[in-house]
Enzyme design. Structure first.
Site, PDB file in Angstrom:
ATOM      1  CB  SER A 161      43.927  48.168  45.790  1.00 50.38           C
ATOM      2  OG  SER A 161      42.865  47.880  44.937  1.00 50.38           O
ATOM      3  CG  ASP A 318      37.645  44.445  49.291  1.00 49.20           C
ATOM      4  OD1 ASP A 318      37.314  44.460  48.086  1.00 49.20           O
ATOM      5  OD2 ASP A 318      38.815  44.612  49.675  1.00 49.20           O
ATOM      6  CG  HIS A 348      38.749  47.731  47.748  1.00 52.17           C
ATOM      7  ND1 HIS A 348      39.643  46.690  47.855  1.00 52.17           N
ATOM      8  CD2 HIS A 348      39.264  48.570  46.832  1.00 52.17           C
ATOM      9  CE1 HIS A 348      40.635  46.899  47.014  1.00 52.17           C
ATOM     10  NE2 HIS A 348      40.448  48.027  46.389  1.00 52.17           N
TER      11      HIS A 348
END
Ligand SMILES: *[C@@H]1O[C@H](CO)[C@@H](O)[C@H](O)[C@H]1NC(C)=O
Ligand SMILES: *[C@@H]1O[C@H](CO)[C@@H](O)[C@H](O)[C@H]1NC(C)=O
Ligand SMILES: *[C@@H]1O[C@H](CO)[C@@H](O)[C@H](O)[C@H]1NC(C)=O
Ligand SMILES: *[C@@H]1O[C@H](CO)[C@@H](O)[C@H](O)[C@H]1NC(C)=O
Length: 378
Positions: A161, A318, A348
């Site tokens: 991320s 995501d 995600h």
């Protein structure tokens, strides 16, 4: 909030960035941090005696995971890990990341260095990037690697991320550093966030209301990272900051043209959102929106050519799916060997939430796939 292992709770007392940001994002941050803290209490089942130490690399805290040394063993492989959390959350010391790094150290028999970079709101861009770069460069020095018995030819830079954003940016910066003696062999990016140019890629359109990371939350993480004003959120959401009349953006437009970078299975019937007239002052106010240290997907071809062999994990559910897919395609076009590991049924953050009951299998599946690639390539 009671959460003994999360050491950085400073976002409730923002020293540098605007307090107002925390009022807007606070609900989301509190919920996420609650989850992180809850999982923190569940301890890992591992019994391998990994030696975990907290040290400082050139002013930056890091947590080092060392598998036991064995006699007559060759030098170990190593992974530099940069945790996610929107540049604002989590820590190398939370169980989520502590467990991930310990499992990596065990299963790869590798020295894992997890960087405890400073977070929003204590610091904003470019400090997170600087912390990650400083710690990595310190570790890559031959004498430091020798101290940890690490093979200088077998080092990966990795992150998930926002940590994937920092990992990609650090790799690009290292590749341009001519004085560097030791270079990473690999980069491995887990659902990385790589651009703030287009908030209407097919994955942003498709997943704009996806829990865990809805589009407005991702935009607010970006605004916080840049210490910007929340009033900009709506302009960013409709791509007014990169409208055709914003001349600073023109150079970059061709570098993330998703109509040419994405396969049709991802484009589906989504249409590009390109404004003819927008708000040129946004880029003047936040030039970092086009700074490759913040948005590595915008790097020029010459930089991409220098990147190490790359693994990118993406999830269908995501908003950031296309950031990863476009970076994979651009790297591949530049001649870099790339593995794009796409998961159709994942969302995600799934990799670190391996103990979330409903998503246990998604988490374990992605983590195993990632570690397997590292094992085979590092
Ligand atoms: C753990 O690592 C530290 C730092 O490298 C070292 O000083 C210490 O002796 C190690 N402990 C064990 C049990 O290996
Ligand atoms: C984006 O790619 C499409 C398809 O290859 C092309 O028609 C279009 O001109 C490109 N746009 C830009 C701004 O490069
Ligand atoms: C986008 O830019 C146009 C043209 O300057 C302006 O009319 C419009 O109000 C802007 N929208 C937002 C949400 O800022
Ligand atoms: C960068 O690489 C892409 C893909 O190979 C190519 O289409 C584009 O023209 C290149 N851009 C420049 C400025 O060389």
């Amino acid at each position: 909030m009671i959460c003994s292992e999360v050491t950085n709770l400073s976002f409730f007392f923002p020293p540098k960035c605007h307090l107002i940001h925390y009022l807007r994002l606070s609900h989301h941050l509190i919920v996420l941090n609650y989850l992180i803290c809850t999982f923190d209490k569940l301890k890992s089942v591992s019994s391998e005696p990994i030696n975990i130490t907290d040290v400082v690399f050139d002013g930056v805290e890091v947590r080092v995971f060392e598998p036991p040394a064995k006699q007559d063993e060759p030098l170990k492989r190593s992974v530099v890990y940069i945790h996610g959390g929107g540049w604002a959350l989590a820590s190398a010391r939370t169980s989520l990341y502590n467990n991930l790094c310990r499992i990596m150290a065990e299963s790869l028999n590798a020295v894992v260095v997890s960087i405890e970079y400073r977070l929003v709101p204590e610091v904003c861009f470019p400090e997170q990037f600087h912390d990650a770069l400083r710690a990595t460069k310190h570790f890559l020095q031959p004498d430091v690697l020798a101290e940890y018995s690490v093979d200088p030819n077998r080092i990966a830079i990795s992150g998930d991320s926002a940590g994937g954003n920092l990992a990609a940016a650090v790799c690009q910066q290292l590749s341009k550093d001519e004085l560097l003696i030791v270079r990473p062999k690999l980069q491995a990016l887990i659902y990385p966030v790589l651009q703030a140019f287009d908030f209407n890629t097919p994955s942003y359109q498709q997943n704009m209301n996806m829990p865990v990371l809805p589009r407005y939350v991702m935009i607010n993480y970006w605004i916080d990272y840049f210490n910007g004003n929340y009033d900009l959120a709506h302009s960013l959401l409709i791509n007014n900051h990169t409208a055709l009349d914003v001349h600073q953006a023109l150079t970059f437009r061709g570098r993330l043209n998703w109509t040419s970078l994405l396969p049709s299975s991802f484009k589906k019937n989504y249409k590009p959102v390109v404004q003819t007239t927008g708000n040129a002052e946004i880029i003047q106010e936040i030039p970092a929106l086009l700074d490759v240290r913040a948005v590595p997907l915008l790097a020029e071809n010459e930089t991409l050519q220098l990147q190490p062999k790359t693994y990118i994990l993406t999830c269908e559910n995501d908003v950031l799916r296309d950031d990863g897919v476009m970076y994979a395609k651009r790297l591949e076009n530049a001649g870099v060997e790339v593995t794009l590991d796409h998961f159709d049924d994942c969302f995600h953050g799934c990799m670190i939430f391996t103990i979330w009951p409903t998503d246990f299998s998604a988490g374990v599946q992605t983590r195993n796939s990632y570690i397997k690639w590292l094992d085979e390539n590092l």
